[in-house]
Design an enzyme around this catalytic site. Structure first.
Site, PDB file in Angstrom:
ATOM      1  N   GLY A  16     -10.454  -4.598   4.847  1.00  0.00           N
ATOM      2  CA  GLY A  16      -8.970  -5.163   4.356  1.00  0.00           C
ATOM      3  C   GLY A  16      -9.125  -3.706   5.665  1.00  0.00           C
ATOM      4  O   GLY A  16      -7.638  -2.945   5.107  1.00  0.00           O
TER       5      GLY A  16
ATOM      6  N   VAL B 132       3.502   7.572  12.527  1.00  0.00           N
ATOM      7  CA  VAL B 132       2.429   8.725  13.660  1.00  0.00           C
ATOM      8  C   VAL B 132       1.440   8.621  12.896  1.00  0.00           C
ATOM      9  O   VAL B 132       1.380   9.762  11.960  1.00  0.00           O
ATOM     10  CB  VAL B 132       3.158   8.690  14.754  1.00  0.00           C
ATOM     11  CG1 VAL B 132       2.318   9.166  15.985  1.00  0.00           C
ATOM     12  CG2 VAL B 132       4.395   8.004  15.055  1.00  0.00           C
TER      13      VAL B 132
ATOM     14  N   GLY C 159      -0.290   8.129   9.930  1.00  0.00           N
ATOM     15  CA  GLY C 159      -0.570   8.510   8.491  1.00  0.00           C
ATOM     16  C   GLY C 159       0.424   9.831   8.010  1.00  0.00           C
ATOM     17  O   GLY C 159       0.936   9.946   7.957  1.00  0.00           O
TER      18      GLY C 159
ATOM     19  N   LYS D  63       2.743   3.857  18.852  1.00  0.00           N
ATOM     20  CA  LYS D  63       2.864   5.054  17.673  1.00  0.00           C
ATOM     21  C   LYS D  63       2.819   5.879  18.919  1.00  0.00           C
ATOM     22  O   LYS D  63       4.076   7.735  19.632  1.00  0.00           O
ATOM     23  CB  LYS D  63       1.343   5.802  17.121  1.00  0.00           C
ATOM     24  CG  LYS D  63       1.533   5.079  16.113  1.00  0.00           C
ATOM     25  CD  LYS D  63      -0.160   5.034  15.383  1.00  0.00           C
ATOM     26  CE  LYS D  63       0.522   3.991  14.138  1.00  0.00           C
ATOM     27  NZ  LYS D  63      -1.678   3.759  13.511  1.00  0.00           N
TER      28      LYS D  63
ATOM     29  N   THR E 223       1.039  -1.537   0.369  1.00  0.00           N
ATOM     30  CA  THR E 223       0.260  -0.271  -0.085  1.00  0.00           C
ATOM     31  C   THR E 223       1.473   1.343   0.105  1.00  0.00           C
ATOM     32  O   THR E 223       0.639   1.993  -0.987  1.00  0.00           O
ATOM     33  CB  THR E 223      -0.783  -0.083   1.443  1.00  0.00           C
ATOM     34  OG1 THR E 223      -1.753  -1.330   1.402  1.00  0.00           O
ATOM     35  CG2 THR E 223      -1.572   1.423   1.370  1.00  0.00           C
ATOM     36  N   VAL E 224       1.803   1.153   0.721  1.00  0.00           N
ATOM     37  CA  VAL E 224       2.722   2.691   1.064  1.00  0.00           C
ATOM     38  C   VAL E 224       3.798   2.912  -0.058  1.00  0.00           C
ATOM     39  O   VAL E 224       3.764   3.868  -0.707  1.00  0.00           O
ATOM     40  CB  VAL E 224       3.080   2.983   2.183  1.00  0.00           C
ATOM     41  CG1 VAL E 224       3.651   4.224   2.846  1.00  0.00           C
ATOM     42  CG2 VAL E 224       1.895   2.476   4.003  1.00  0.00           C
TER      43      VAL E 224
ATOM     44  N   GLU F 286       7.961   9.943  10.046  1.00  0.00           N
ATOM     45  CA  GLU F 286       6.804  11.009   9.955  1.00  0.00           C
ATOM     46  C   GLU F 286       5.134  10.143   9.494  1.00  0.00           C
ATOM     47  O   GLU F 286       4.088  10.301  10.093  1.00  0.00           O
ATOM     48  CB  GLU F 286       6.559  11.978   8.545  1.00  0.00           C
ATOM     49  CG  GLU F 286       5.412  12.978   9.092  1.00  0.00           C
ATOM     50  CD  GLU F 286       5.485  13.047   9.761  1.00  0.00           C
ATOM     51  OE1 GLU F 286       5.811  14.276  10.028  1.00  0.00           O
ATOM     52  OE2 GLU F 286       4.680  13.402  11.133  1.00  0.00           O
TER      53      GLU F 286
ATOM     54  N   GLU G  52      -4.568  -5.063  10.274  1.00  0.00           N
ATOM     55  CA  GLU G  52      -3.427  -5.547   9.665  1.00  0.00           C
ATOM     56  C   GLU G  52      -3.504  -6.975   9.637  1.00  0.00           C
ATOM     57  O   GLU G  52      -4.957  -7.835  10.306  1.00  0.00           O
ATOM     58  CB  GLU G  52      -2.900  -4.442  11.208  1.00  0.00           C
ATOM     59  CG  GLU G  52      -2.096  -3.432  11.787  1.00  0.00           C
ATOM     60  CD  GLU G  52      -1.367  -3.333  11.012  1.00  0.00           C
ATOM     61  OE1 GLU G  52      -0.233  -3.462  10.351  1.00  0.00           O
ATOM     62  OE2 GLU G  52      -1.627  -1.417  10.756  1.00  0.00           O
TER      63      GLU G  52
HETATM   64  P1  NAP Z   1       1.544  -4.227   3.039  1.00  0.00           P
HETATM   65  O1  NAP Z   1       1.008  -3.657   2.102  1.00  0.00           O
HETATM   66  O2  NAP Z   1       1.715  -4.943   3.727  1.00  0.00           O
HETATM   67  O3  NAP Z   1       3.236  -4.045   1.895  1.00  0.00           O
HETATM   68  C1  NAP Z   1       4.629  -4.213   2.608  1.00  0.00           C
HETATM   69  C2  NAP Z   1       5.763  -5.281   1.692  1.00  0.00           C
HETATM   70  O4  NAP Z   1       6.205  -5.228   2.003  1.00  0.00           O
HETATM   71  C3  NAP Z   1       4.800  -5.672   0.210  1.00  0.00           C
HETATM   72  O5  NAP Z   1       5.423  -5.412  -1.055  1.00  0.00           O
HETATM   73  C4  NAP Z   1       5.971  -6.761   0.013  1.00  0.00           C
HETATM   74  O6  NAP Z   1       5.777  -7.552  -0.805  1.00  0.00           O
HETATM   75  C5  NAP Z   1       7.750  -6.295   1.502  1.00  0.00           C
HETATM   76  N1  NAP Z   1       7.754  -7.098   2.222  1.00  0.00           N
HETATM   77  C6  NAP Z   1       7.063  -8.036   3.053  1.00  0.00           C
HETATM   78  N2  NAP Z   1       8.388  -9.097   3.624  1.00  0.00           N
HETATM   79  C7  NAP Z   1       9.323  -9.138   2.599  1.00  0.00           C
HETATM   80  C8  NAP Z   1      10.460  -9.193   3.066  1.00  0.00           C
HETATM   81  N3  NAP Z   1      11.349 -10.601   3.673  1.00  0.00           N
HETATM   82  N4  NAP Z   1      11.314  -8.666   1.775  1.00  0.00           N
HETATM   83  C9  NAP Z   1      10.958  -8.040   0.711  1.00  0.00           C
HETATM   84  N5  NAP Z   1       9.550  -7.586   0.858  1.00  0.00           N
HETATM   85  C10 NAP Z   1       9.136  -8.148   2.039  1.00  0.00           C
HETATM   86  O7  NAP Z   1       2.337  -3.103   3.863  1.00  0.00           O
HETATM   87  P2  NAP Z   1       1.530  -1.620   3.987  1.00  0.00           P
HETATM   88  O8  NAP Z   1       0.798  -1.225   4.920  1.00  0.00           O
HETATM   89  O9  NAP Z   1       2.245  -0.892   3.090  1.00  0.00           O
HETATM   90  O10 NAP Z   1       2.854  -1.331   4.926  1.00  0.00           O
HETATM   91  C11 NAP Z   1       4.367  -0.428   5.197  1.00  0.00           C
HETATM   92  C12 NAP Z   1       4.629  -0.210   6.538  1.00  0.00           C
HETATM   93  O11 NAP Z   1       3.833   1.331   6.456  1.00  0.00           O
HETATM   94  C13 NAP Z   1       4.116  -0.949   7.914  1.00  0.00           C
HETATM   95  O12 NAP Z   1       5.770  -0.362   8.537  1.00  0.00           O
HETATM   96  C14 NAP Z   1       3.183  -0.385   7.840  1.00  0.00           C
HETATM   97  O13 NAP Z   1       3.148  -0.397   9.448  1.00  0.00           O
HETATM   98  C15 NAP Z   1       3.377   1.053   8.073  1.00  0.00           C
HETATM   99  N6  NAP Z   1       2.601   2.227   8.150  1.00  0.00           N
HETATM  100  C16 NAP Z   1       0.779   1.267   6.977  1.00  0.00           C
HETATM  101  C17 NAP Z   1       0.439   2.484   6.729  1.00  0.00           C
HETATM  102  C18 NAP Z   1      -1.112   2.005   5.801  1.00  0.00           C
HETATM  103  O14 NAP Z   1      -1.937   2.586   5.706  1.00  0.00           O
HETATM  104  N7  NAP Z   1      -1.028   0.881   5.151  1.00  0.00           N
HETATM  105  C19 NAP Z   1       0.198   3.618   7.308  1.00  0.00           C
HETATM  106  C20 NAP Z   1       0.642   3.113   8.359  1.00  0.00           C
HETATM  107  C21 NAP Z   1       2.125   3.188   8.117  1.00  0.00           C
HETATM  108  P3  NAP Z   1       4.751  -8.824  -1.411  1.00  0.00           P
HETATM  109  O15 NAP Z   1       3.653  -7.527  -1.899  1.00  0.00           O
HETATM  110  O16 NAP Z   1       5.733  -8.921  -2.569  1.00  0.00           O
HETATM  111  O17 NAP Z   1       4.723  -9.909  -1.074  1.00  0.00           O
HETATM  112  N1  HSE Z   2      -3.475  -0.425  11.486  1.00  0.00           N
HETATM  113  C1  HSE Z   2      -3.241   1.813  11.405  1.00  0.00           C
HETATM  114  C2  HSE Z   2      -5.049   2.145  11.708  1.00  0.00           C
HETATM  115  C3  HSE Z   2      -2.906   1.099   9.965  1.00  0.00           C
HETATM  116  O1  HSE Z   2      -5.583   1.050  11.656  1.00  0.00           O
HETATM  117  O2  HSE Z   2      -4.382   3.210  11.960  1.00  0.00           O
HETATM  118  C4  HSE Z   2      -2.333   2.763  10.067  1.00  0.00           C
HETATM  119  O3  HSE Z   2      -0.696   2.998  11.150  1.00  0.00           O
END
Ligand code: NAP
Ligand code: HSE
Length: 428
Positions: A189, A134, A136, A207, A14-15, A131, A192
């Site tokens: 979805g 915490v 988003g 956070k 996603t990010v 940034e 987490e």
């Molecule tokens: P996500 O959609 O689950 O994507 C995770 C990515 O990491 C995927 O592309 C995955 O590869 C890759 N990955 C996982 N393990 C790996 C490994 N061993 N080697 C190489 N690549 C690997 O996660 P996300 O939601 O983007 O979140 C990413 C980070 O941002 C996390 O720390 C999360 O806490 C933080 N965050 C997310 C949000 C949010 O709204 N989503 C908000 C704030 C912070 P594949 O795609 O090939 O499986």
């Molecule tokens: N699971 C987290 C939330 C994603 O719902 O706020 C963003 O950090």
């Protein structure tokens, strides 16, 4: 010709994909604002073949994030995989050791390893920016480290997990149970991969631990947080709270007192007309209180592709501009070890209990509360058709210690039919 800033991104979920979209669509804007081109050089994820909705063929591929983090042709390693340890931690360590700046959205890693990572990055003279970790899209790290740097921070209060706020507000609007709305959020979805991180309050506590460190000049101390998730919040409590003019929120509070650093993340009642009470769905809100500024309230999207990528890009732009500051707002070596303290500040509390419906039951409860020094503000016995009577009590301000003492004593009476639900009422 100005030197481009070269990025390597690990994590194309996603990010990560959100960041790549901004890099592709806003290249000219980013260059105009930072004075240099920002270029993506190399990428990594688990699966090389997945269609991620953006063209990725122009970027070098690494299967191993550590190899990506140490490439000669990147200046900034952007860690967007997640996880406290594993590849995220190994590659971040490797990037710093290789002299790269690091940008991450990984609150879990920072809440546990933040101090060591900050010390390493500062010793290497490199930036470690987070940034997006915490709240988003809300630039709360910037607000605390920069805009509010002249304040003695007195308190931070926040709703910082959008999934929990979604579940609580949907329970209220639908009248459905926690289990029903949990299943709905999961299906959409919103949770987490390990939903316990959300509903157990752990993600929000990560956070809060990060914000506390910046606000109070202490080393990040996740284990010092009094933590309770939303799993025990029932639709009955949401209804009763509503009848009394409150909403239930998963609220984080951090403040430093003479006794130490108080950090708690737990479901609380807040006035339904307050800004926190009005917060709907996945939106986050953080109130920062300082001696000079009084109160600043920041509100915005706490998650999702665009908002989180926006925060990551803010960090990347600062690095492109050559702007640096200590990881937690002051040199990591100068951060004090945190002394965790349980809150002794009295607050009103909400109690819901089921009593055996027999003469003197209410009187016994009132006596036990009185003996512990807990004064009753409001009490209500609800209609019922069986032998147990649901009773709601709102106390005057009291400490949680006094209340726990009273609840333990209630257990020794013969009137309690189930364990009481206790929720703090936060005046915010
Ligand atoms: P996500 O959609 O689950 O994507 C995770 C990515 O990491 C995927 O592309 C995955 O590869 C890759 N990955 C996982 N393990 C790996 C490994 N061993 N080697 C190489 N690549 C690997 O996660 P996300 O939601 O983007 O979140 C990413 C980070 O941002 C996390 O720390 C999360 O806490 C933080 N965050 C997310 C949000 C949010 O709204 N989503 C908000 C704030 C912070 P594949 O795609 O090939 O499986
Ligand atoms: N699971 C987290 C939330 C994603 O719902 O706020 C963003 O950090």
């Amino acid at each position: 010709m100005t030197t481009p800033l070269r990025l390597g991104i690990a994590g194309l979920g996603t990010v990560g994909i959100g960041v790549i979209r901004i890099l592709r669509t806003q290249a000219a804007l980013l260059e105009a604002r930072t004075g240099r081109p920002i270029e993506l050089t190399a990428i990594s994820a688990r699966s090389r073949d997945k269609d991620r909705g953006v063209p990725l063929t122009g970027y070098a591929w690494e299967d191993d994030p550590v190899a990506l983090a140490t490439r000669d042709d990147i200046d900034v390693y952007v860690e967007l995989m997640g996880g406290t340890d594993g590849p995220a931690k190994a590659s971040t360590d490797a990037a710093i050791a290789a002299g790269k700046h690091v940008v991450t959205a990984n609150k879990a890693m920072l809440a546990i390893h933040g101090q060591a990572l900050a010390e390493a990055a500062e010793a290497a003279g490199r930036a470690l920016r987070y940034e997006a970790a915490v709240a988003g899209g809300i630039p709360v790290i910037k607000a605390l480290t920069e805009g509010l740097a002249g304040n003695q921070i007195t308190r931070i209060v926040g709703v910082m997990n959008g999934s929990c706020n979604y579940i609580l507000t949907r329970m209220e609007s639908s009248g459905l149970s926690y289990d029903d709305i949990f299943a709905e959020a999961d299906g959409l979805g919103y949770l987490e991969a390990d939903p316990q991180l959300d509903v157990g309050g752990i993600d929000a506590a990560h956070k809060l631990a990060i914000l506390s460190s910046i606000a109070f000049g202490t080393q990040v101390h996740f284990d010092g947080i009094e933590l309770e998730g939303i799993e025990r919040v029932s639709i009955d409590d949401i209804r009763h709270a509503g009848d009394m003019g409150y909403k239930i929120k998963l609220l984080g509070v951090a403040q430093k007192t003479g006794r130490g650093l108080e950090q708690r993340m737990m479901p609380c009642l807040v006035p339904d007309t307050s800004p926190f009470g009005q917060l709907q769905g996945g939106t986050n809100m953080v109130a920062i209180e300082g001696d000079a500024v009084e109160q600043v309230v920041l509100r915005g999207p706490g998650a999702g592709e665009g908002p989180t990528a926006s925060a990551v890009m803010g960090d990347i732009c600062d690095i492109a501009r050559g702007f640096t500051l200590p990881v937690f707002g002051q040199p990591a070596a100068s951060l004090e070890a945190a002394t965790p303290a349980r809150s002794v500040l009295p607050a009103p509390h909400y109690l819901r209990m089921a009593l055996h419906d027999k003469p003197g039951a209410l009187a016994k409860i009132a006596t036990v509360l009185g003996d512990a020094g807990v004064s009753i503000d409001r009490m209500r016995q609800l209609g019922h058709n069986d032998a147990t009577a649901p009773v709601l009590i709102v106390t005057h301000k009291c400490t949680r210690t006094a209340l726990d003492e009273a609840i333990a004593a209630m257990g020794h009476t013969d009137v309690l039919a189930s364990n009481p639900v206790v929720l703090r009422i936060e005046d915010i």
